[in-house]
Design a protein around this motif. Structure first.
Motif, short mmCIF file in Angstrom:
data_model
loop_
_atom_site.label_atom_id
_atom_site.label_comp_id
_atom_site.label_asym_id
_atom_site.label_seq_id
_atom_site.Cartn_x
_atom_site.Cartn_y
_atom_site.Cartn_z
N ARG A 261 0.80 -1.13 -0.22
CA ARG A 261 0.10 0.00 0.09
C ARG A 261 0.71 1.27 -0.02
O ARG A 261 0.27 2.46 -0.61
CB ARG A 261 -0.88 0.05 1.25
N GLU A 275 -0.64 -4.11 3.58
CA GLU A 275 -1.75 -3.90 4.25
C GLU A 275 -2.13 -4.40 5.56
O GLU A 275 -2.90 -3.76 6.33
CB GLU A 275 -2.88 -4.27 3.03
N VAL A 293 -3.07 -0.69 -12.04
CA VAL A 293 -2.75 -0.50 -10.46
C VAL A 293 -1.94 0.82 -10.25
O VAL A 293 -2.27 1.56 -9.47
CB VAL A 293 -2.07 -1.48 -10.04
N SER A 296 -4.05 3.79 -10.45
CA SER A 296 -5.13 3.84 -9.33
C SER A 296 -4.48 4.10 -8.06
O SER A 296 -3.29 4.69 -8.17
CB SER A 296 -5.82 2.20 -8.96
N LEU A 298 -4.02 2.23 -5.47
CA LEU A 298 -3.77 1.17 -4.30
C LEU A 298 -2.46 1.27 -3.68
O LEU A 298 -2.22 1.14 -2.32
CB LEU A 298 -3.64 -0.03 -5.16
N ARG A 419 -9.23 -4.93 -7.99
CA ARG A 419 -7.96 -3.84 -7.44
C ARG A 419 -6.64 -4.19 -7.89
O ARG A 419 -5.90 -3.43 -7.83
CB ARG A 419 -8.54 -3.65 -6.05
#
Length: 496
Positions: A261, A275, A293, A296, A298, A419
């Motif tokens: 993360r 995470e 990814v 995004s 993430l 995701r």
């Protein structure tokens, strides 16, 4: 090169394998520089093996899912294993040898030549019935001539990409804009079926001619091996990771279910947080997650990646290519030579257009595959599978009659919604070329990047992922072994 730092594990207790991984990184001073590879898809595994072969063995691979292979993924369906992701070895029997073809042959991968030559006799009307062969062939011949003209135009463009146009623009230059149902499905088969996006957004210069086929050959082979296409990834991993006699990877340097993360980067090293709260420190990190990814939220980079890097990441497209499998109690479609692939010409472009049966690959399975892409993929991902099955059955009944049996099962992959992927593969948009490619794979300090999207000539392909891992690892190896960590990005209009 900064000294390696001991991995910080926090105050909580961790499984033995995780402690072992921590020990590996904490031993960096003795074992050389420490490298964290994020993602165990083909690019990540290929990069890690290349580093290991160069003597950089103080590695830790963090994979978000419970398996390696990434978008090469077999799943059980209707009593067989099918590929929900990559399925073909594309580019075979040319002047150069596709490295995946070599690996596939070494492993005895079960694969079948895909023959699309008879589509003109297997194209169905939206209102029912089949088009006459001569009618479809005329459309195909026209499309081929337009594409050939586009190829000549493409070869005349400057290498910088500044003069690039879309495939659709090239078609317009030839006064050819597919608009009727039959024209659109042929156009879809030629372009969307390959790039997962329509001609209006796809680069002419980077796809016509397509390097994969120009360099490796125009033949493609469908993988239908119950071990899964992913064995090419496992085979690569087994060459540097410890395994059991049964081939199960037990090397503590591979950690599954580790969702990265945050990546903090400094002049002296990197810190990676997952995470579950685990924190890892190393000298370098290789990021092999998908382009989707990267686009995004993430993974958070601290400090934020520089503007030039973000722009390179954001201007590329992460396409969506969805292979929908349907199981039936018995086969009702034509079988035999020249029938495997068939088209459905709808007035709605891209509506359940390209179909395939598996009478040779999976005999007795009674399974059909239909491929959709782009906006249709996104739409279908957001609706229940029961509705997708209903839509597909309506199309099949238009093609083969109302008395065909109902599908007993359906498999709808959801790559865009996942995701950990956010799509299936990258598509190079209009106007990007070597300059943007250099930027998208260029390191940022101690962060290195790899993935099929960093392959200048083979983005979107399995061989692109494999070769990109090797290329990116070699950039890092040069930095580590020579101290020359400068990565040159030439000017946009540079000739060489």
């Amino acid at each position: 090169m900064a000294p390696s730092r001991k991995q910080e594990m926090g105050s909580q207790l961790f499984p033995l394998a995780l402690l072992a991984a921590a020990h590996l990184l904490s031993a960096a001073a003795a074992a050389g520089p420490s490298v964290i590879v994020i993602g165990a898809g083909f690019s990540g595994i290929s990069a890690a093996k290349t580093l290991s072969d160069a003597g950089i063995t103080n590695l830790l691979i963090l994979e978000a899912t419970n398996r390696i292979g990434g978008r090469i993924c077999k799943v059980p369906f209707a009593g067989i294993n099918v590929e929900k992701g990559a399925n073909w070895v594309e580019g075979v029997n040319g002047d150069q040898v596709n490295p995946i073809w070599t690996l596939a042959n070494q492993l005895g991968l079960r694969k079948f030549y895909s023959n699309y030559d008879n589509l003109s006799s297997n194209t169905y009307k939206e209102e029912g019935g089949i088009y006459q062969h001569v009618t479809v062939q005329q459309i195909i011949d026209t499309a081929d001539k337009v594409e050939a003209a586009g190829e000549k135009y493409s070869e005349s463009l400057p290498v910088s990409g500044r003069g690039d146009i879309s495939i659709l623009a090239a078609q317009r230059l030839q006064n050819h804009v597919p608009s009727a149902a039959l024209e659109m499905v042929i156009d879809y088969y030629k372009f969307d079926y390959e790039f997962a996006e329509p001609p209006r957004v796809t680069s002419l210069q980077n796809t016509v001619p397509l390097p994969t086929f120009a360099n490796f050959g125009e033949d493609v082979y469908f993988v239908a091996d119950q071990r899964g296409y992913e064995i090419v990834v496992h085979n690569t991993a087994h060459q540097f990771l410890k395994t059991t006699k049964d081939g199960v990877i037990v090397d503590p340097r591979l950690q599954l279910n580790k969702v990265v993360r945050r990546i903090q980067h400094y002049e002296s090293g990197v810190t990676v947080t997952t995470e579950d709260g685990s924190v890892y420190k190393a000298d370098y990190v290789v990021v092999s997650v998908s382009l989707g990814v990267l686009q995004s939220n993430l993974i958070q980079f601290m400090p934020t990646l520089p503007h030039w890097k973000l722009l390179a990441i954001y201007e590329f497209d992460m396409a969506v290519y969805t292979k929908i499998f349907l199981k039936f109690p018995y086969s009702f479609w034509p079988a035999g030579n020249g029938t495997q692939f068939f088209l459905y010409a709808s007035d709605r472009r891209g509506y359940y257009p390209v179909w395939q049966h598996f009478e040779v690959e999976y005999p007795g399975a009674h399974v059909l595959l239909v491929t959709v892409t782009d906006e249709e993929s996104r739409r279908i991902e957001q609706q229940p599978d029961s509705l997708t099955k209903s839509e597909a059955m309506e199309v099949l009944r238009a093609m083969f009659g109302k008395n065909i049996p109902e599908a007993s099962d359906i498999l709808v992959p959801r790559w865009w919604s996942d995701r950990f992927y956010r799509g299936t593969f990258s598509n190079w948009p209009i106007g990007v070329n070597r300059y943007e490619y250099d930027q998208i794979r260029a390191p940022v300090g101690r962060i290195y990047f790899t993935g099929e999207h960093t392959s200048e000539h083979y983005n979107g392909y399995v061989h692109g992922a494999y070769l990109a891992g090797i290329d990116s690892a070699n950039i890092l190896i040069k930095c580590i072994k020579t101290g020359n960590c400068k990565y040159e990005v030439k000017e946009k209009d540079a000739v060489n």
